[in-house]
Design an enzyme around this catalytic site. Structure first.
Site, PDB file in Angstrom:
ATOM      1  N   GLY A 195     -88.680  94.315 -77.960  1.00 34.45           N
ATOM      2  CA  GLY A 195     -89.052  94.232 -76.552  1.00 34.45           C
ATOM      3  C   GLY A 195     -88.048  94.719 -75.540  1.00 34.45           C
ATOM      4  O   GLY A 195     -88.374  94.792 -74.344  1.00 34.45           O
ATOM      5  N   GLY A 244     -88.003  98.467 -81.425  1.00 35.41           N
ATOM      6  CA  GLY A 244     -88.824  99.659 -81.622  1.00 35.41           C
ATOM      7  C   GLY A 244     -88.485 100.696 -80.577  1.00 35.41           C
ATOM      8  O   GLY A 244     -87.736 101.649 -80.817  1.00 35.41           O
ATOM      9  N   ARG A 245     -88.995 100.461 -79.371  1.00 38.37           N
ATOM     10  CA  ARG A 245     -88.824 101.404 -78.271  1.00 38.37           C
ATOM     11  C   ARG A 245     -87.358 101.751 -78.011  1.00 38.37           C
ATOM     12  O   ARG A 245     -87.021 102.912 -77.755  1.00 38.37           O
ATOM     13  CB  ARG A 245     -89.430 100.780 -77.005  1.00 38.37           C
ATOM     14  CG  ARG A 245     -89.491 101.692 -75.804  1.00 38.37           C
ATOM     15  CD  ARG A 245     -89.889 100.882 -74.554  1.00 38.37           C
ATOM     16  NE  ARG A 245     -91.042 100.028 -74.764  1.00 38.37           N
ATOM     17  CZ  ARG A 245     -92.320 100.403 -74.566  1.00 38.37           C
ATOM     18  NH1 ARG A 245     -92.564 101.606 -74.125  1.00 38.37           N
ATOM     19  NH2 ARG A 245     -93.305  99.565 -74.794  1.00 38.37           N
ATOM     20  N   GLU A 258     -86.238  93.054 -84.096  1.00 36.72           N
ATOM     21  CA  GLU A 258     -87.338  93.985 -84.369  1.00 36.72           C
ATOM     22  C   GLU A 258     -87.407  95.054 -83.277  1.00 36.72           C
ATOM     23  O   GLU A 258     -88.417  95.192 -82.587  1.00 36.72           O
ATOM     24  CB  GLU A 258     -88.663  93.222 -84.445  1.00 36.72           C
ATOM     25  CG  GLU A 258     -88.725  92.161 -85.543  1.00 36.72           C
ATOM     26  CD  GLU A 258     -89.958  91.274 -85.447  1.00 36.72           C
ATOM     27  OE1 GLU A 258     -90.733  91.389 -84.467  1.00 36.72           O
ATOM     28  OE2 GLU A 258     -90.156  90.447 -86.358  1.00 36.72           O
ATOM     29  N   CYS A 282    -111.997 115.341 -71.645  1.00 32.94           N
ATOM     30  CA  CYS A 282    -113.090 115.047 -70.722  1.00 32.94           C
ATOM     31  C   CYS A 282    -113.145 113.555 -70.412  1.00 32.94           C
ATOM     32  O   CYS A 282    -114.081 112.847 -70.820  1.00 32.94           O
ATOM     33  CB  CYS A 282    -114.401 115.553 -71.309  1.00 32.94           C
ATOM     34  SG  CYS A 282    -114.304 117.320 -71.610  1.00 32.94           S
ATOM     35  N   GLU A 283    -112.117 113.078 -69.748  1.00 28.89           N
ATOM     36  CA  GLU A 283    -111.992 111.689 -69.298  1.00 28.89           C
ATOM     37  C   GLU A 283    -111.160 111.727 -68.013  1.00 28.89           C
ATOM     38  O   GLU A 283    -110.145 112.417 -67.952  1.00 28.89           O
ATOM     39  CB  GLU A 283    -111.213 110.820 -70.308  1.00 28.89           C
ATOM     40  CG  GLU A 283    -111.838 110.681 -71.667  1.00 28.89           C
ATOM     41  CD  GLU A 283    -112.965 109.663 -71.726  1.00 28.89           C
ATOM     42  OE1 GLU A 283    -113.144 108.883 -70.759  1.00 28.89           O
ATOM     43  OE2 GLU A 283    -113.676 109.665 -72.748  1.00 28.89           O
ATOM     44  N   TYR A 336    -101.250 102.367 -69.992  1.00 30.71           N
ATOM     45  CA  TYR A 336    -100.391 101.401 -69.294  1.00 30.71           C
ATOM     46  C   TYR A 336     -99.967 101.878 -67.904  1.00 30.71           C
ATOM     47  O   TYR A 336     -99.073 101.276 -67.315  1.00 30.71           O
ATOM     48  CB  TYR A 336     -99.084 101.172 -70.063  1.00 30.71           C
ATOM     49  CG  TYR A 336     -99.165 100.937 -71.538  1.00 30.71           C
ATOM     50  CD1 TYR A 336     -99.914  99.880 -72.067  1.00 30.71           C
ATOM     51  CD2 TYR A 336     -98.452 101.741 -72.416  1.00 30.71           C
ATOM     52  CE1 TYR A 336     -99.945  99.662 -73.433  1.00 30.71           C
ATOM     53  CE2 TYR A 336     -98.476 101.524 -73.783  1.00 30.71           C
ATOM     54  CZ  TYR A 336     -99.228 100.478 -74.286  1.00 30.71           C
ATOM     55  OH  TYR A 336     -99.248 100.262 -75.630  1.00 30.71           O
TER      56      TYR A 336
END
Ligand SMILES: *Cc1c(COP(=O)(O)O)cnc(C)c1O
Length: 424
Positions: free
Chosen positions: A239, A276-277, A274, A345-346, A317
């Site tokens: 985190g 990650g980022r 843990e 196409c969004e 996000y």
């Protein structure tokens, strides 16, 4: 800190010009820096020197085998959230003894796989999971080392969609039920209690909520010890935030480590991290080519060849990624304000609104910075676009660590029933 810099007028990853990679591999493509991955792993290890710690890299941030192998060589373990991630970590050379298994929805098959592999710890997230794990462990004939992931009811994280430690979140065991569940764990066959686990969110820019959560967890761990449970490990999750733009100042790993040392001091816990980022985020970029400029009455669209299927963080996000041209603009280069959009196409296929950039011409190449975590892993083939390839740089060399699939490969798993072909 990362290894993406202008040199001789071109953006480089370590010693490799990103124009060279883009020309060779085509765009869009991800490019990762080995030196940055290694540096981040080492900075964390350094910060925790003197503490008993397992760095279990969060595979879901970036699970490419070459990325995992790079981190395995630095001694990292892995935090996995599926059987697939477990097999990836093992295939990349991470020993099972350094793997922890998190996630709210483990299946019996995944539990059996992890037990057979002999993993370090299951982070159990519910009573139902605990009971099933007990049954599977008895069947497999191996004890399951477990920590309960507790929900400390602390808000944290860079966005509501990445907060995981509030009481309304689906993650972890409700705080008030933890002790009863530990008591049940002690009675269940095949279950060996080893720790307490928490993970309160992602892209956390301030140590205050983390400290609050960890203090609660340590208090609980000591109370559990008092009740006779053999609590040796505190898993603090991941985190830690990273800088995505100028002015972002997340806590440095040294401050994070010092806080954890303080909160856990004197109790002889093994700490599990843990991250990650914080390891992978700033170690990767997404390369793209500008296709068109399109003028609307009130804005200018810059249409690029990367879409939300390749990098979904802005759509998911509202995340910010800096955008840099691969050719370094000179001092007099005009600037222009764009809405940067992809070809999907969004309407949410938008990377930036009213972003001022050095003026871009069709054909110019750009890099989305800080795209190493939650980038390629979240990509899809939506709109029948080939899955985005990945490249790993190491000094002056680079290699394609996932190539772009062919049309035949993209459709190879599909099958048209005979009744359709016969009637055709
Ligand atoms: C996603 C996740 C992590 C990693 O989070 P980062 O913000 O990338 O450090 C760690 N542990 C668990 C349980 C996770 O779900």
């Amino acid at each position: 800190m990362h290894h993406f810099n202008y040199s001789g007028g071109h953006l480089h990853c370590e010693g490799v010009s990103l124009e060279t990679v883009a020309g060779d591999v085509g765009t869009p493509c991800y490019v990762y820096s080995s030196a940055t991955l290694v540096r981040h792993a080492n900075v964390i290890a350094e910060a925790f020197r003197g503490q008993s710690v397992l760095i279990a890299y969060s595979v879901k941030a970036n699970g490419n085998l070459a990325v995992l192998a790079t981190l395995a060589a630095q001694g990292c373990g892995a935090d996995v959230v599926s059987g697939g991630e477990l097999m990836r970590a093992r295939k990349a050379g991470i020993p099972a003894s350094k793997i922890v298994f998190s996630g709210v929805g483990k299946t019996a098959a995944e539990m059996a796989l992890a037990l057979e592999q002999g993993i370090h710890q299951f982070n159990v997230e519910s009573a139902g999971e605990l009971r099933l794990l007990s049954e599977v462990a008895v069947k497999v004939g191996r004890d399951a080392p477990i920590a309960l992931r507790v929900n400390p009811d602390v808000a944290a994280g860079g966005h509501p969609n990445i907060s995981t430690g509030k009481s309304g979140d689906k993650f972890g065991v409700p705080w008030g039920e933890a002790e009863a569940l530990y008591a049940e764990a002690a009675r269940l066959p095949g279950i060996r209690t080893v720790g307490v686990d928490v993970h309160i969110g992602s892209q956390i820019g301030d140590l205050t909520p983390m400290r609050a959560a960890f203090e609660k967890v340590v208090t609980l761990a000591l109370r559990l010890r008092g009740q006779g449970h053999d609590i040796r490990r505190i898993d603090v999750g991941g985190g830690l935030g990273i800088p995505y733009k100028d002015g972002d100042a997340p806590p440095p790993p040294t401050a994070y480590a010092a806080m954890i040392a303080e909160v856990t001091a004197g109790h002889g816990f093994e700490v599990i991290l843990e991250p990650g980022r914080v390891i992978a985020g700033n170690a990767g970029v997404l390369l793209t080519t500008a296709l068109y400029e399109k003028q609307a009455p009130d804005r200018t669209f810059l249409i690029i060849d990367a879409g939300m299927n390749d990098l979904i963080r802005p759509a998911l996000y509202g995340a910010h990624h800096d955008i840099l041209p691969l050719a370094e603009p000179d001092a007099g280069h005009a600037r222009k304000t764009y809405d940067v959009v992809g070809p999907i196409c969004e309407s949410t296929d938008k990377f930036a609104s009213e972003r001022e950039l050095p003026e871009v011409a069709p054909g110019d190449r750009l890099a989305f910075m800080s795209a190493g975590a939650y980038g390629a892993v979240l990509s899809s083939a939506y709109n029948a676009r080939p899955l985005v390839p990945e490249v790993l740089v190491n000094g002056d060399r680079y290699d394609i660590i996932r190539r772009r699939p062919t049309f035949e490969e993209m459709t190879g798993l599909e099958h048209v029933p005979e009744w359709l072909t016969m009637e055709a």
